[in-house]
Every structure is written in structure tokens, then in C-alpha cells.
Design a protein around this motif. Structure first.
Motif, PDB file in Angstrom:
ATOM      1  N   ALA A 170       1.308  13.228  -5.008  1.00  0.00           N
ATOM      2  CA  ALA A 170       0.317  12.184  -5.643  1.00  0.00           C
ATOM      3  C   ALA A 170      -0.666  12.129  -4.505  1.00  0.00           C
ATOM      4  N   LEU A 171      -1.869  12.526  -4.917  1.00  0.00           N
ATOM      5  CA  LEU A 171      -3.130  12.354  -4.319  1.00  0.00           C
ATOM      6  C   LEU A 171      -3.598  11.251  -4.135  1.00  0.00           C
ATOM      7  N   THR A 172      -3.657  10.549  -3.304  1.00  0.00           N
ATOM      8  CA  THR A 172      -4.560   9.161  -2.958  1.00  0.00           C
ATOM      9  C   THR A 172      -5.924   9.637  -2.101  1.00  0.00           C
ATOM     10  N   GLN A 200       5.742  -0.433   1.214  1.00  0.00           N
ATOM     11  CA  GLN A 200       5.177   0.950   0.975  1.00  0.00           C
ATOM     12  C   GLN A 200       5.596   1.453  -0.588  1.00  0.00           C
ATOM     13  N   ILE A 201       4.772   0.743  -1.703  1.00  0.00           N
ATOM     14  CA  ILE A 201       5.049   1.118  -2.781  1.00  0.00           C
ATOM     15  C   ILE A 201       4.641   2.582  -3.335  1.00  0.00           C
ATOM     16  N   GLN A 202       5.035   2.846  -4.514  1.00  0.00           N
ATOM     17  CA  GLN A 202       4.644   4.016  -4.868  1.00  0.00           C
ATOM     18  C   GLN A 202       3.199   3.849  -5.832  1.00  0.00           C
ATOM     19  N   PRO A 203       2.290   5.074  -5.692  1.00  0.00           N
ATOM     20  CA  PRO A 203       1.040   4.752  -6.161  1.00  0.00           C
ATOM     21  C   PRO A 203       1.204   4.137  -7.848  1.00  0.00           C
ATOM     22  N   GLY A 204       0.513   3.141  -7.983  1.00  0.00           N
ATOM     23  CA  GLY A 204      -0.004   2.812  -9.280  1.00  0.00           C
ATOM     24  C   GLY A 204       1.052   1.946  -9.611  1.00  0.00           C
ATOM     25  N   ASP A 245       0.859  -1.276   0.091  1.00  0.00           N
ATOM     26  CA  ASP A 245       0.108  -0.024   0.123  1.00  0.00           C
ATOM     27  C   ASP A 245       1.007   1.391   0.011  1.00  0.00           C
ATOM     28  N   PRO A 246       0.699   2.448  -0.595  1.00  0.00           N
ATOM     29  CA  PRO A 246       1.403   3.568  -0.664  1.00  0.00           C
ATOM     30  C   PRO A 246       1.165   4.246   0.863  1.00  0.00           C
ATOM     31  N   ARG A 247       0.234   4.101   1.377  1.00  0.00           N
ATOM     32  CA  ARG A 247       0.075   4.407   2.905  1.00  0.00           C
ATOM     33  C   ARG A 247       0.342   3.355   3.897  1.00  0.00           C
ATOM     34  N   ARG A 248       0.954   3.589   4.943  1.00  0.00           N
ATOM     35  CA  ARG A 248       1.132   2.816   6.050  1.00  0.00           C
ATOM     36  C   ARG A 248       0.008   2.787   7.076  1.00  0.00           C
TER      37      ARG A 248
END
Length: 952
Positions: A608-610, A220-224, A205-208
């Protein structure tokens, strides 16, 4: 008379069973159904409060109770009789169909409708009107999962069940904050981990998030970058010999092509692309491939993407390559976001589907449905999917829209286009239970529908389990069931010579609709000819559940001549025999490639907005937003950033910032978060213009978080990329600020909020949310004390008449209130004190111009602390906090109103292991002992607080 009714929760796709308690046609309580296999009696913080959303003081303020018509856009709607309302709708739609053709009509429905509702709407559009322009907010939710399953396994059928959590040795959770989005399933994960300490949990997930905090391995991957991650894992599996060659040879096709593709996804390349350590990538591949049973759980992080189908398919590739499918504890398991997104797919309620998982593009499937319905044909021209439908309406191609049980003016991406569509359409019908949605504000005709506790029918959850939804109380006011409204409208259209004149809508009950749907599934992957309503009365069932071939009956599609139902529970787990619903019986590897997000960051838009869910809120909050207690955990809208990014830009906690994308801009307070990685930002998906207001510099009302998101979508699933948008974040220079708070009389807070909402657009920034002092949920049900918090900011002090209106709405206009005003300096103070015996409390406050005293004054009001000695300080701009009034702590436990400060104080006195300290905490404060939604956060606080002996 006290009555109990078994039904189903209307929130997420877990599909929890509930028991509704009612007395004298009023819902008074709810508890989990201990016999329902989805939840075994548990409910989350949202489900536990369902009865409170049905309380009279809520429904009288929020429900749509009669048809309403606006004579012109922006005017107040006026009451209308049902016959007149439906006659008008039929005339307007018939006129457009005759003049412009059936494709000038659009129906936009919802994954919160029941299966029977969905079926009628699908037949209305495709069988009667003759258009495939019917889509659903499930397009925003699960269409990539549908496409991914069909591309690889051959059918839209999640092959797992919840029981697989108990059998798994490795859980691979990706693109899902399960702890918040599917809390009851997460309780099952927690229990599985306790029973089997060797169970490994991997989270990508990009967020913890709180889900990530419970992981043995967090990526903690980069989005997408999910496709790159999965291909990198497969590359390592191939290199190490961790694939299952025998399974691949016996049950799949296309592996050689995929091998050639993943050859380029080396550990170095993937680690750099995803932003994770190479050894973590290796460990994830090893755990996934070599564990005896690996279960993947995934949701919107994969689905809501311009590469959504590729992400889903690439993950399923891993299961096929390692044989992790078709056995207990091993499968790719898509978690449904809405309560009946699955049921909508079953009846073909999307623009590209037909009944019983048939494909619109397949001529044979169209012919089968036409024969079933008794119509000459089903239109072959592809229908407009959600994003395309609103774009077509904005362009003038679609002239009339019928929207049912959903709020696209909050939930759709690129709100500028959606608002333009709703304004340009010649006629907009909104069929809705709640009068308080933004979409309702933009409708020409409003039709009141029933909702939870009143509806009758079925829903299907994430594990293909069909449950009954039963009414506990009659419909309020003039509200009608969704299927009934659609049927009555369809009959009127036929009376105007629209569509085939055969009797297409003979239904007199949800069961009669269900029987026709059931007949349509014969021989399909979701065959439920072995089910009937009587079986479902006895308990939920999973599909497929075909009829017993020996039971007799014919095969002519007549619902009354079905074979005898089988008395079993359906099929819990699919593909155990290795045979898939494809032409050759083999699963297909999808040779997909990694594509970056549709809108990458650049120098102008560097973040990068999630978006994602809050723990205690649901979608646009038309229901959960009625309860002040559900705002205790997250009280107000905010954008979260990494503290390092904030420091580098000179931003501080609480600053008001412009968050701007290429499509729009909103103003929100800033909040530092350790969950968010550098270069990223997060805003909860729930914040729309119902709660977040203000006016743009161009003079347009701000539209909430989806003013920012992009309508770019996956080419296969047409699901938009709601999880990522490139934004810039700049401090807003709005020096004049306002904070107004007040307790309000029972049964008035929500109506007052609606009145205040009309004033929010007069500020560049404003928000208005309820708060509550709520009794524990385990205590007696009854009206909870509710107040409102209004926050605003402007370049200078607004006109006095605006502040006078706000004071009047909040009850701060009494002669006895304390006042201070300095117009020259733009300062205004109003305080309302209440004397009860010897006790004096602050019950309302307005701070205008200088709100630095907010922290202690807010605690004084919300905690109802003695206030008799603070009178002058309440009116003094910037007054320092009295020692006796510490700032109010954030709520952690919704059920028992337990704050973070109380938890930390208790933990500071505890010794022992983490599990022992958690048990001590729960015993002392009861937090986490009712619904359990706060348990992941409690565990995190336990980890962060050293034991007493260690602290000493």
C-alpha cells in the motif's frame, strides 16, 4: 529606501502573516508578523526563506517574464506581445465555443490564487462562457471536507479557530502530519502541551510521523480504515454511556439510524480491520468522549480518499454524539492544505459551487447568482471536476484548457491520462509565475503572472480568517496580476460576441472585485457584508461578519449600498447556540458505512503506497525547489519501506527499485524507515518530473510519483484517492551508475538544472536536485552558494557525448580538471579542484560506472574540506574512505544547518530530563530556536539518545 509591507505567506492554510522587507524594488527579507493572530510572528522553514525565493539570482532563472507561444508542441516558445497573446487566446476559445459549445472549454485554477482572482475566473466561466467546467486543485485538497461539513453541519464552515488548541483537553489528530504540513499550528500544540501537561494527544495515521511521535496515544491504522475506526469508537461510546443524549435530542437528527449501523462495528472487528490493539481503540474512545473539550484536527489522510466524505462525516458524527462542538476547545477542525482553498470555495470556484457557498444544483441559487451578475441564467449542467476534466480532454470532449497557477502535470493522479489530455487538447493556455513547471513545458501559450510579494488582494485561512495580501515590489518583466489577465481575456471574448454583452467585468482593482463578492454573501452562512478593505487594512477578520442591521442601506445587491461595516473581529467559533444552517436548525448524523480502499493490495501488487508532504518543501516545488538549503533535510527522492519487508525481499538501503502500480512505474532509490509499517510504502508527493527523470521501457518520460496514483475518487466530493495505491516494488538491475556534483557560479544553478533536465530522459533513471552551503537565516541575507547533484543509472555506460554534455553544464570541462576514463570497463572520473591561498577544495566531481566512493567524496565537496591530499583517490574507482573524511550526516535544522551527527554528539554529553537536554542542545547549537520546524525531530533524537549518566 527600506520599506516594510504586511502580507500573508503563500504556502499552507495556516495563513501566517508576514512582514516583507524591500529596498529599491527588491525583496531583501521576511519575518513573521507579530500582530497576526494566525502565527504571532512565527514562521516555519518554508516561510522563513520566502525572501530567498524572490532574490534576483532566483527569479532571473525561474520566472516567466513575458508571454510565450509555441507554434507546435515540443518546439521552443517564442516571445509574444500581451495584446497579441490575449487576442490569440480569445480567438481560439471563441472558435471552439461556436463550433463545439461552451462545454468544450475547461478552466483549471488553483487554491494559491487570491479570492479576487478566483471570483473573476468563476464569473468568466459560468457567467460569460456559459460552462460550469471550472475546477481547481482544491478539488485534490479539501473537497471531501466541504462535502463532509455540508452533509452533517449544513454548511462548508469549519466551526473552530486556532485558539481552540489552547482550550482543548484532548486533541484527536487524524490523517494529518501536522508537525510537517502545518508547522506553525504545531508550535501552538507544543506550547499548549507545556502549559497544560494533562492535555492528551491522540494521533491516528498509517505512518509513525513526527506528529505521531509526540502523541500520548498512537493508532497506527491500516490505510483507508478511518470510517471503521470512528464507528468502532462510537460503538464503545454507546456501550459505555459516553454519548451526550441531551445534546443529541436537542440539536441533531438521524442518530437512531447511525446507532443501528455502528452496532456491527464491535471492538474485535474494528481492531482487526484497523490493525490496532483493542485496548488502544477503547482508550481513544474514552479520551475523545470523556475529555471536557475534544478538538479534532484532520487533513489529507481523510480527504484524499475514495471514501473521503464518509471519513469526514463519520468523524463529525463523534463530535455530535458527544456534544464536543460549539464550545471552546471542542470541534471538528479541517486543516486547509493550500493558502486560499477556503477563499476559492467562498466564491464558488469549483464545478459544483456558486458564489457565497451556493449550490449549483439549486435553481434558486442559480437565479440569485444570475441576478447578481446581470446575466440571463447560469448553466445548470454539472461541470467537470478535476479528474473528470482531464479525462474529458484526453477523450477529446474538452478541446481547449486554461490552467492558472497550478501544475497538473505534476500534481494530478494518473499522470498518463493527464499527459494525454494536455497533448490531445487543441489549445492549452498556462497562466503561471514560473517557467520551470512540467505543465509549462506542455503549454501552447504561456502567460506570465505575478506571485508572492507582488500580488494584491485577500486570502482566507483554515479558521475562516480573511487576510490581506499586499504587494511589496512591482511585477517583474511583463508579468500581470491573475485577475487582470482574466478580465482582459473576458473582455476580448465579449468583443467576439461570446456570452452576454452586459458589462460583466468593470473591475479596475482587486477591491472592486471584493466589493461584488462581499455583496453576494449577504444573508449567507459566510456573510461578510460587515467587512470592507479598510477594516482588513487594520487587521485580519473572521467570517461570518454581517453588517449591523441598524447601519442602514438597502438590500438590492448593489455593492456600494451595503450597510455600515461592524467594527469587530467576526465570529471565532460557530454553533455555540446549537443551531445549524439546515432546514430545521439541527445537525444531521451521516449514516455512512466503511468501504475498503478503491484499489486493495493483492498478490501482484502487495504494498500500500501512501503519499505525503516533506517538512521543507511545498507542492511541486516550483518555489521551494529553487533553494538548495531546503533540500538539506531530505536531499533526494526515495521510496520508504519497512526494514522487515526489505530484508524478506533481499533489498538493501540505497537499492534502485521499480515502484509499479496498475497505471505506471517509476524508479527511485530505496530507504528503510521505522515510520512505515509492514506491507506499506511511502513516497513524498513533491517528486515530479521537474526533479525525478528517466525513460520508461516503453520509451515514455517518467512522470514522478503521480504516475502511480489512482484517479478513483469519492462519489460525493469527487476528490481522488491520492493517499493510497497498490504497488509492487522490485529491484532494478541497472549496474552502471552515475553521480555528478558541482558548485556553480551564483545565479546559474537553476538554469543549469533546467538544461540538465532535458538530458535526464536519456537514462532509465535520473534525478537532479540543488544543494547549498547556506548561512544561518538569522544572518545577513544574500546569495547562497548553490550546487547541483545529478544521479543516474543505466544498463550500460551511455554514449560519451552525453557525459561530455553533463560535464560541460557542470563546469567540469576545463583544461585543468583531473580525468580518468576506461571506456572498456565503462569507468569515467572527472574532478575539479580549486586553490584558494593555501587551501585546496573539491568543487566538482563526476563518478561514472562505480560510485561506491560517493559518501566520502560527497562530504569532501559539500563540507568544503581540504582536498589537496586526495587527488589520486578521487579518480580511483571504489576508493575506500580516508579516515579523515567521515560520511556526511543528514541535516536536521535548516535555519542553522545543524546535522544529526552534531546533535547526537552534543546529546551524548548531556544529562537531565528530556526537556533539560533539549534546552541544552538548543543553547549549544541553536537548532530549533528560529522557526522551530525541527523541534519534533529534536525531541525524537533526545528520546532516542540516553543521558550521559545512563550511557555511562
Amino acid at each position: 529606501m527600506h520599506k516594510e509591507t504586511r502580507s500573508t505567506c503563500p504556502y499552507c492554510g495556516v495563513g501566517c502573516g508576514v512582514i516583507i522587507e524591500s529596498r529599491r524594488e527588491q525583496i531583501i527579507g521576511v519575518r513573521g508578523d507579530p500582530d497576526h493572530p494566525a502565527n504571532f510572528g512565527r514562521l516555519c522553514s518554508k516561510g522563513s526563506t520566502l525572501h530567498l525565493t524572490a532574490a534576483p539570482e532566483v527569479t532571473q532563472q525561474t520566472r516567466l517574464l513575458q508571454p510565450l507561444l509555441r507554434q507546435r508542441r515540443g518546439a521552443a516558445p517564442q516571445p509574444l506581445a500581451w495584446d497579441a497573446a490575449l487576442d490569440l487566446a480569445a480567438l481560439r476559445f471563441a472558435d471552439v465555443i461556436r463550433t463545439h459549445g461552451p462545454d468544450a472549454v475547461g478552466f483549471y485554477v488553483s487554491g494559491q490564487l487570491l479570492t479576487e482572482d478566483y471570483y473573476v475566473f468563476n464569473k468568466l466561466a459560468k457567467g460569460l462562457v456559459g460552462t460550469n467546467n471550472i475546477d481547481t486543485n482544491s478539488r485534490l485538497c479539501m473537497s471531501s471536507a466541504v462535502a463532509g461539513y455540508k452533509q452533517t453541519l449544513g454548511a462548508d464552515a469549519p466551526p473552530a479557530c486556532y485558539e481552540d488548541v489552547d482550550h482543548a483537553d484532548c486533541l484527536f489528530i487524524v490523517g494529518s502530519n501536522t508537525a510537517w504540513a502545518h508547522p506553525i499550528l504545531f508550535r501552538r500544540i507544543e506550547e499548549a502541551k507545556k502549559r497544560k501537561p494533562g492535555l492528551k494527544i491522540v494521533v491516528a495515521d498509517p505512518r509513525r510521523t513526527d506528529t505521531a511521535a509526540c502523541a500520548d496515544l498512537f493508532l497506527q491504522i491500516q490505510p483507508g480504515t478511518d470510517v471503521a475506526l470512528f464507528h468502532g469508537m462510537l460503538h464503545i461510546m454507546l456501550w459505555e454511556g459516553w454519548t451526550d443524549a441531551a445534546y443529541i435530542a436537542a440539536h441533531t437528527t438521524g442518530f437512531d439510524g447511525l446507532k443501528a449501523t455502528v452496532r456491527d462495528y464491535t471492538p474485535d472487528t474494528v481492531a482487526q480491520t484497523c490493525g490496532i490493539p483493542k485496548d488502544a481503540l477503547y482508550q481513544a474512545a474514552q479520551l475523545f468522549a470523556t475529555s471536557p473539550a475534544t478538538l479534532s484536527l484532520y487533513c489529507q489522510g481523510l480527504n484524499q480518499s475514495s471514501s473521503g466524505t464518509a471519513k469526514n462525516a463519520a468523524l463529525i458524527n463523534l463530535h455530535l454524539a458527544t456534544g464536543q462542538i460549539g464550545k471552546p476547545g471542542a470541534a471538528p477542525f479541517s486543516l486547509t492544505g493550500q493558502p486560499n482553498a477556503m477563499g476559492g470555495r467562498e466564491v464558488g470556484g469549483l464545478a459544483n459551487l456558486l458564489s457565497a457557498h451556493r449550490d449549483l444544483a439549486n435553481p434558486q441559487h442559480r437565479a440569485e447568482v444570475a441576478a447578481l451578475w446581470g446575466v440571463p441564467s447560469v448553466p445548470e449542467r454539472p461541470g467537470k471536476t478535476a479528474v473528470e476534466m482531464f479525462q474529458a480532454a484526453a477523450d477529446g470532449e474538452i478541446k481547449v484548457l486554461w490552467i492558472a497557477c497550478t501544475n497538473p502535470a505534476q500534481s494530478m493522479p494518473d499522470q498518463a491520462t493527464v499527459r494525454r489530455a494536455l497533448q490531445r487538447a487543441e489549445f492549452v493556455v498556462v497562466q503561471e509565475a514560473f517557467a520551470t513547471t512540467t505543465t509549462a513545458d506542455l503549454a501552447d501559450l504561456l502567460l506570465p503572472a505575478t506571485t508572492w510579494g507582488e500580488k494584491d488582494g485577500t486570502v482566507t485561512n483554515s479558521e475562516r480568517r480573511i487576510s490581506r495580501v499586499r504587494p511589496a515590489v512591482p511585477a517583474p518583466g511583463a508579468a500581470r496580476h491573475d485577475w487582470r489577465i482574466a478580465v482582459d481575456f473576458a473582455r476580448r471574448l465579449q468583443g467576439l460576441d461570446i456570452g452576454p454583452q452586459a458589462e460583466l467585468f468593470p473591475y479596475d482593482s482587486p477591491e472592486s472585485i471584493w466589493n461584488e463578492h462581499r455583496a453576494s454573501t449577504r444573508g449567507r452562512d459566510l456573510d461578510i457584508t460587515g467587512l470592507d478593505y479598510a477594516m482588513l487594512e487594520a487587521g485580519p477578520r473572521q467570517w461570518p461578519c454581517p453588517a449591523d442591521p441598524a447601519g442602514g442601506g438597502n438590500d438590492d445587491g448593489n455593492a456600494t449600498a451595503l450597510p455600515s461595516p461592524r467594527r469587530d473581529f467576526g465570529k471565532a467559533r460557530l454553533y455555540e447556540d446549537g443551531i445549524f444552517p439546515t432546514a430545521d436548525g439541527r445537525a444531521r448524523f451521516a449514516n455512512v458505512g466503511y468501504r475498503p480502499v478503491a484499489e486493495p493490495r493483492d498478490a501482484r501488487y502487495p504494498f500500500a503506497l501512501t503519499t505525503g508532504r516533506l517538512r521543507d518543501q511545498w507542492h511541486g516545488m516550483s518555489r521551494t525547489g529553487t533553494l538548495g538549503r531546503l533540500f538539506g533535510h531530505v536531499a533526494e527522492p526515495a521510496v520508504q519501506m519497512n526494514a522487515g519487508d526489505m530484508a524478506r525481499r533481499g533489498l538493501h538501503e540505497g537499492d534502485l527499485v521499480h515502484v509499479t502500480s496498475r497505471r505506471g512505474s517509476i524508479l527511485v532509490p530505496l530507504q528503510a524507515s521505522a515510520e512505515v509499517a509492514g506491507g506499506q510504502a511511502f513516497i513524498a508527493m513533491h517528486w515530479g518530473s521537474e526533479f525525478l527523470g528517466g525513460m520508461s521501457s516503453a520509451g515514455q518520460p517518467l512522470a514522478g510519483v503521480n504516475a502511480l496514483t489512482t484517479s478513483a475518487y469519492c462519489p460525493d466530493s469527487r476528490q481522488p484517492e491520492l493517499k493510497h495505491a497498490a504497488v509492487k516494488i522490485l529491484k532494478a538491475e541497472l549496474p552502471w551508475t552515475l553521480l555528478a556534483m558541482a558548485w556553480l557560479p551564483t545565479g546559474t544553478a537553476l538554469r543549469t538544472r533546467e538544461a540538465l533536465r532535458q538530458l535526464l530522459v536519456r537514462f532509465p533513471y535520473a534525478s537532479c536536485v540543488p544543494f547549498a552551503k547556506a548561512a544561518p537565516l538569522s544572518g545577513a541575507a544574500g546569495p547562497q552558494r548553490t550546487g547541483l547533484l545529478l544521479r543516474a543509472a543505466a544498463h550500460e555506460a551511455p554514449p560519451e557525448e552525453l557525459l561530455v554534455q553533463i560535464e560541460a553544464l557542470l563546469g567540469l570541462d576545463d583544461a585543468g580538471v583531473l580525468r580518468y576514463a576506461d571506456r572498456k570497463r565503462g569507468q569515467r572520473r572527472t574532478a575539479r579542484l580549486q586553490q584558494t591561498g593555501a587551501h585546496t577544495t573539491l568543487t566538482g566531481i563526476l563518478l561514472g560506472g562505480d560510485t561506491r566512493a560517493e559518501a566520502w567524496i560527497r562530504a569532501l565537496l559539500q563540507d568544503e574540506l581540504p582536498a589537496q591530499s586526495y587527488g589520486r583517490l578521487l579518480l580511483l574507482p571504489g576508493a575506500a574512505a580516508p579516515v579523515a573524511v567521515p560520511p556526511r550526516s543528514r541535516q536536521v535544522c535548516t535555519c542553522f544547518n545543524v546535522s544529526a551527527a552534531a546533535i547526537e554528539s552534543t546529546l551524548a554529553q548531556c544529562n537531565g530530563s528530556e526537556s533539560e537536554r533539549l534546552a541544552t542542545l538548543q543553547q549549544a547549537l541553536q537548532c530549533g530556536t528560529n522557526c522551530g520546524s525541527c523541534v519534533p525531530e529534536l525531541q525524537r533524537l533526545v528520546r532516542l539518545t540516553p543521558p550521559l549518566a545512563q550511557a555511562a
